[in-house]
Design a protein around this motif. Sequence first.
Motif, PDB file in Angstrom:
ATOM      1  N   THR A 393       0.848  -1.181   0.000  1.00 48.88           N
ATOM      2  CA  THR A 393       0.000   0.000   0.000  1.00 48.88           C
ATOM      3  C   THR A 393       0.887   1.235   0.000  1.00 48.88           C
ATOM      4  OG1 THR A 393      -1.691  -1.178   1.231  1.00 48.88           O
ATOM      5  CG2 THR A 393      -1.837   1.195   1.255  1.00 48.88           C
ATOM      6  N   PRO A 395       0.864   5.780  -0.286  1.00 50.72           N
ATOM      7  CA  PRO A 395      -0.018   6.955  -0.237  1.00 50.72           C
ATOM      8  C   PRO A 395      -0.637   7.122  -1.620  1.00 50.72           C
ATOM      9  CG  PRO A 395       2.108   7.458   0.752  1.00 50.72           C
ATOM     10  CD  PRO A 395       2.236   6.105   0.111  1.00 50.72           C
ATOM     11  N   ARG A 396      -1.942   7.368  -1.667  1.00 56.09           N
ATOM     12  CA  ARG A 396      -2.627   7.293  -2.967  1.00 56.09           C
ATOM     13  C   ARG A 396      -2.094   8.291  -3.979  1.00 56.09           C
ATOM     14  NH1 ARG A 396      -7.832   7.710   0.668  1.00 56.09           N
ATOM     15  NH2 ARG A 396      -7.275   9.548   1.816  1.00 56.09           N
ATOM     16  N   HIS A 422      -7.084  -1.556  -5.217  1.00 58.43           N
ATOM     17  CA  HIS A 422      -7.984  -0.650  -4.522  1.00 58.43           C
ATOM     18  C   HIS A 422      -7.322   0.724  -4.606  1.00 58.43           C
ATOM     19  CE1 HIS A 422      -9.793  -4.312  -3.122  1.00 58.43           C
ATOM     20  NE2 HIS A 422      -8.710  -4.667  -2.470  1.00 58.43           N
ATOM     21  N   GLY A 424      -8.285   3.838  -4.536  1.00 60.71           N
ATOM     22  CA  GLY A 424      -8.605   4.896  -3.569  1.00 60.71           C
ATOM     23  C   GLY A 424      -7.846   4.740  -2.268  1.00 60.71           C
ATOM     24  N   ASP A 425      -7.542   3.513  -1.912  1.00 61.66           N
ATOM     25  CA  ASP A 425      -6.785   3.245  -0.685  1.00 61.66           C
ATOM     26  C   ASP A 425      -5.289   3.198  -0.942  1.00 61.66           C
ATOM     27  OD1 ASP A 425      -9.000   2.864   1.051  1.00 61.66           O
ATOM     28  OD2 ASP A 425      -9.300   0.870   0.223  1.00 61.66           O
ATOM     29  N   GLY A 426      -4.885   3.291  -2.193  1.00 56.61           N
ATOM     30  CA  GLY A 426      -3.464   3.147  -2.526  1.00 56.61           C
ATOM     31  C   GLY A 426      -2.972   1.718  -2.347  1.00 56.61           C
ATOM     32  N   ASN A 427      -3.902   0.759  -2.344  1.00 56.88           N
ATOM     33  CA  ASN A 427      -3.546  -0.648  -2.091  1.00 56.88           C
ATOM     34  C   ASN A 427      -3.407  -1.407  -3.414  1.00 56.88           C
ATOM     35  OD1 ASN A 427      -5.196  -3.358  -0.208  1.00 56.88           O
ATOM     36  ND2 ASN A 427      -3.096  -3.122  -0.862  1.00 56.88           N
TER      37      ASN A 427
ATOM     38  N   ASN B 100      -3.090  13.722  -0.256  1.00 54.74           N
ATOM     39  CA  ASN B 100      -3.315  12.388   0.316  1.00 54.74           C
ATOM     40  C   ASN B 100      -4.329  12.437   1.453  1.00 54.74           C
ATOM     41  OD1 ASN B 100      -2.576   9.538   0.437  1.00 54.74           O
ATOM     42  ND2 ASN B 100      -1.636  10.023   2.408  1.00 54.74           N
ATOM     43  N   VAL B 182      -3.490   4.308   4.084  1.00 53.95           N
ATOM     44  CA  VAL B 182      -4.823   4.250   4.684  1.00 53.95           C
ATOM     45  C   VAL B 182      -5.277   2.823   4.998  1.00 53.95           C
ATOM     46  CG1 VAL B 182      -5.671   6.452   3.820  1.00 53.95           C
ATOM     47  CG2 VAL B 182      -5.949   4.415   2.434  1.00 53.95           C
TER      48      VAL B 182
END
Lengths: 515, 444
Positions: A393, A395-396, A422, A424-427, B100, B182
């Motif tokens: 993950t 930072p987006r 994902h 939006g989550d930066g994942n 962010n 997040v």
Amino acid sequence: MSHGDRFEICPRSWGVAISEAITVFRDGLAYGLSDSRFALDAGRLEITKGFKMEKDKIISEMVRLVGKENVLSSDMHLKLYEYDASLIRSKPDCIVCPTSTEQVSKVVKFAQDHKIPVIARGAGTNLSGGSVTVQGGIAIVLTRMNQILDMDIENLRVVVQPGVITLDLKNVLAKHGYLYQPDPASEKVTTIGGNFGENSGGPHCLKYGVTSNHVLGVELVLYDGQVVEVGGKALDNPGYDLMGVLGGSEGTLGIVTRAVLRIMPKAEAVKTMLCIFNSIEEGGNTVTAIIGEGIIPATLEMMDNLTIKAVEEAYHVGFPTDAAAILIIELDGLKDGMERLTERILAICKQHNVREIRVAKDQAERDKIWAGRKGAFGAVGRLRPNYLVNDGTVPRTRLPETLAKVVEIGKKYKLPIANVFHAGDGNLHPLILFDERDKDELERVHAAAMEIMKLCVDMGGTISGEHGIGVEKIKGMSFIFSARDIAAMKKVKAAFDPENLFNPGKVLPETEKAA
Amino acid sequence: MSNSTQWVSALKGIIGETNVIQDPDQLKAYAVDGLAPKAVVNPGSVEEISKLLTYAHSEKRTVVPRGNGTKMATGGIPGKIDVVLSMLRIHRITEHDIPNLSLSVEAGITLAEVQKMLAGTGKGSFLPLDPPYSDRATIGGIIAANSSGPRRYLYGSARDLLLGLKAVYPNGDIVAFGGKAVKNVSGYDMTKLMIGSWGSLGVITEITTKLLPLPEASATLLTSFEDLAKAGSMTRKILHSVLLPSAMELMDGKAASQLGESARYLVAFSLEGVREAVDRQVAEIGDIAKKEGAVDTKVLWGEEDRIFWRRVRDFAIASEASVILRSNFVISKQAEILGNYEKIAQAAGIGCAWIGHVGNGILTSYILENGAAKMGPVVDLIGKFTAEAAKHGGNLIVESCPRDLKEKVRVWGQPRSDDVVMRRLKERVDPVGVLNPGRFVGGI
Ligand SMILES: Cc1cc2nc3c(=O)[nH]c(=O)nc-3n(C[C@H](O)[C@H](O)[C@H](O)COP(=O)(O)OP(=O)(O)OC[C@H]3O[C@@H](n4cnc5c(N)ncnc54)[C@H](O)[C@@H]3O)c2cc1C
């Protein structure tokens, strides 16, 4: 294949009683989720057993404690339970399928007395080796504890046993107009206990948070067999937030025998958009721009061309196979203002040269888009005999940059990498495709996976967003944590499990003793 | 007392002469339950805190971390306090990543200062926490106390917001958990463990949190009821509806009048978000309230809206309550429990005011008169309130009360079965008992 259709939960008793055959079938299905099986020689671990009791003796003791009908010990069974959805394999000495908290407690107490490892297991779908018995011992399979115990709609809570299948619960709740938010793509087969064990996420976690934001209490069997209540239906119970540290602890602190979940009423309106891009970078920049504009949709999911093609081939959901990337944006909440928000999002997409935007007209179109997304791992799994999923993950805001580097890593190691994430989550979930029979390729896979983990850390992120550390990522822990950080975590482990018998060898690496 | 002067001079060596307070008169202001520390230190860096704790650990000294002192009345009576560790000089904003939507700040900064900075930067954002003592509470204190406010109904509490945290352990180890991603399942979620640990596991030095964009519009809807049952039924309707207020507070007439409103019972809603949704909810909740028997409704906009919620948050200060009790329970029972509390208080002849987060099952009771003067009846009342909350899956914490009363009640409520794990945890993390010994749950 929908479980909900096949195994109806009886609404009157809020309970399910499934036979052993079905348990095995469910487990079988879990394995079948990804078509590629991971017979990884390197993954078959040398077992160093720290206990003396003979396997046969353990089995007979288990039969005595929980009854013959709740013990599995044939060679076939031991083989069936030697893996999860990671590349790691190792056989348990015995498998028990308890039907009550009392039985779990007895097994744990016995294991403690004889220093035998105990490993909780749900559907066995985790991707990091979390439910593999790497030091042998007793696998406690919780799929027979699968009752919904209390539908406390008035208080927006449900109480379930750990073996309840996530989607089964959701289907029951839907009939009442309520939702349990966490939505891992594997929810058709995963258990609530396993979701909590890994602190699983899913598309809607961008807005609603991950599993540990929705599990408010558990009944927990401690190392000595004592049964305690942690958290509960009410919020803010006095004392440490033990629920916080239990979520995602991968069965290393205790065994969950009951869980209290938060549910919520279904949103009034939902809008699902499929945005098609000719460049993956533009897609990534769109994500950053949407969040930067102060808009937090319910989901921001992305997949690249390789994934799109695989999904289309497998499911025919209508994704454009020549697109470089697609972004699935869903808004939910009150209908008021949603049109205006949609317009703003579309404007941002246009600024980033979106090729086409399709807004789902009805539930059927929405379902189709989500079927494509949720089936992505399985579809990609059809491309080569094996795959390894990364879970870093970042930072987006650093997504586009990270993706570009992931592509470079793929080139460097000559490995195809499909990307589903994902956004939006930066994942990120780079799926590295390979054939395990090619030893050279296998080595490159591990090297590439390590490099991707390191990359995510260098970008200011972390090595796992939702799949857990298990054994697979244990070496990456030192990328993010100092020996002192790990020492602090080990104190928690010791407080819950002084003899290190709950799922030993997972999550926390061996470190030099911190000062 | 040469022994004492010796270790205090060691403190001066670590923190610097000018940052150690030793004057007995000044020390009184830092007393906890009447017990003054032997020294107050004002470190200027995390390294100094680490050295201080390493020293305290080896010398078996007790250390009480402190922000602005707004919640020092909470907790068991301390056995001994050697050093009060003031965090006020550790107060930098370390990283504000605007695109962010994340922020890292040190523990000693006040939330008010953070909010001001956030509102004025770029498009404007906020940290969705609205705990009591709105002007003075520091980030470190808020997180250590897991302090929250009305708007947690929509935005959640610290455990839902924080992404990472740095702390100094009782042995002096500087540790970092989580990060700024997040989503994060790398290792145990130690951040959550530190939230609400009341300075008993570590000294929180820095946090990283999610931010939210400032809402486009906001308003307050006040609905007043004569009949508590009707107010209760209305709030339950909202809980199960598609509507999404950011706060829903139920209060009795005394609390309402303190806030300048006249009502037998008042239900206050905060509505935030896109303009269309705020407008609709003001209208629709107003209609529902009337249908459910509200005798009056009123809408506050702009500055009035903001002032109202600030006063709700700071009710503890304005009410001058001598005893503050916080009950938790399942969410559907708010009105019923409030009704029973009123009866219990009336029978005991004890004046109380109540404000509760209806959507979260949390009710705060403010005892308005001198709690110490009516010791017996107040102790009895706390017992009855606790039993009532426990009947509905909850408990009761005494948030603040005079020391005499503390000796007679369990400030952390009824024991729970997981206390045993908490004790083991404290023993592993802080075997010497450096941090806040005796003040947390079960005297740990
Ligand atoms: C195709 C595919 C798609 C996936 N998609 C997602 C996704 O979108 N998001 C995501 O987050 N994950 C995803 N996963 C990973 C996996 O499905 C999740 O980690 C899931 O939550 C695991 O649940 P399980 O029931 O299979 O648990 P298991 O794998 O059996 O166990 C997981 C961990 O929890 C522990 N555990 C299980 N039960 C208990 C208990 N009762 N008490 C204590 N500990 C327990 C185990 O010891 C183990 O460490 C996917 C996997 C596959 C194969």
